[in-house]
Scaffold this motif. Structure first.
Motif, short mmCIF file in Angstrom:
data_model
loop_
_atom_site.label_atom_id
_atom_site.label_comp_id
_atom_site.label_asym_id
_atom_site.label_seq_id
_atom_site.Cartn_x
_atom_site.Cartn_y
_atom_site.Cartn_z
N SER A 37 37.85 44.37 32.12
CA SER A 37 36.53 45.23 31.91
C SER A 37 36.43 45.94 33.28
N TYR A 38 35.58 47.06 33.24
CA TYR A 38 35.23 47.86 34.28
C TYR A 38 34.64 46.64 35.36
N GLN A 39 33.86 45.85 35.11
CA GLN A 39 33.16 44.89 35.87
C GLN A 39 34.16 43.78 36.69
N GLU A 40 35.26 43.53 35.94
CA GLU A 40 36.30 42.52 36.31
C GLU A 40 37.01 43.40 37.39
N VAL A 41 37.36 44.60 37.36
CA VAL A 41 38.04 45.40 38.60
C VAL A 41 37.21 45.47 39.48
N MET A 42 36.00 45.98 39.24
CA MET A 42 35.16 46.18 40.58
C MET A 42 34.59 44.87 41.21
N GLU A 46 35.35 44.55 45.12
CA GLU A 46 34.06 44.06 46.15
C GLU A 46 34.62 42.83 46.96
N CYS A 47 35.25 41.91 46.29
CA CYS A 47 35.85 40.66 46.95
C CYS A 47 36.92 41.15 48.24
N ALA A 48 37.54 42.33 47.67
CA ALA A 48 38.79 42.73 48.82
C ALA A 48 37.86 43.48 49.79
#
Length: 251
Positions: A37-42, A46-48
């Motif tokens: 999902s878009y949110q999973e990628v984002m 953010e963690c990175a």
């Protein structure tokens, strides 16, 4: 230590274009499948970002892009050397944008009409589109690179693109990104062969938005000519004043 995400895949599971981009660039990476999902990628991005602040790298999202993959191969054949590019003495990004703006508008008959007025509700850019398929809105197979630099403007040298038609070359791109980082805190988040999206801590102040719109037009005229309804700087300025994301596209 990396968090493993539900739809993260290995290099062996990725498509050949993704594999080639990863191998050509050679930076630490995570890959997300089209099931993400878009949110999973984002969330991973953010963690990175947080990890990179501690470890001295800067993340960037690069979708599986066959044109970019081909271009990286051309640069490789042409002897592109990252180390040499990073040693380049950068010009003033602000002055470059002024020069570009003047060259694109020198034959323009009515600058007042081009600046225009915009009274409609502005378009808020609140998500990144480069790694989403326009027709299905599904995620394109996407690489999250952890690029070994703490200078966000250098991302365009580590993941090089541009230097064709109206798209600035790498050195000019770096200079402009450095200027925008220092002035607005803008950081590249996505890169494809013809798109770059940046994120800011906050929208540009309304009184400064028209000047920022002039700079966006200078960077890529298509931001006005093909990405607005009115074809005016005022429409771009209205969007800039309410958006934390900047979108750039070169046709």
């Amino acid at each position: 230590m990396n968090t493993f995400y539900k739809n993260e895949i290995t290099l062996e599971q990725a498509n050949p274009v993704t594999q080639s981009i990863v191998e050509k660039l050679g930076y630490p990476y995570q890959i997300f499948s089209t099931a993400a999902s878009y949110q999973e990628v984002m969330n991973a991005y953010e963690c990175a970002v947080q990890q990179g602040q501690q470890e001295g790298f800067t993340p960037v999202l690069v979708p599986s892009d066959d044109v970019l993959e081909e271009y990286l191969g051309i640069l490789e054949d042409d002897g592109y050397k990252l180390e040499e590019v990073l040693k380049t003495e950068l010009k003033s990004g602000e002055e470059l944008l002024k020069e570009y703006f003047e060259s694109y508008t020198e034959d323009m008959d009515d600058m007042e009409e081009f600046a225009g007025e915009f009274e409609d509700r502005p378009a808020v850019i609140d998500s990144f589109s480069a790694f989403q398929d326009f027709s299905s809105e599904k995620v394109i197979e996407t690489i999250l690179f952890k690029v070994p630099t703490a200078k966000p403007w250098e991302l365009v040298a580590y993941v090089p693109f541009g230097g064709w038609n109206d798209c600035p070359g790498v050195a000019d791109m770096m200079a402009i990104c450095k200027y925008w980082f220092e002035k607005y805190g803008a950081v590249p988040v996505t890169i494809t062969h013809d798109v770059m999206e940046m994120r800011l801590p906050a929208p540009v102040a309304k009184q400064d938005a028209l000047q920022a719109a002039r700079e966006h037009f200078a960077f890529t005229p298509d931001r006005v000519y093909q990405c607005t309804e009115t074809g005016t700087l005022a429409e771009v300025a209205a969007s800039i004043a309410v958006s934390k994301i900047w979108y750039f596209w070169w046709d």
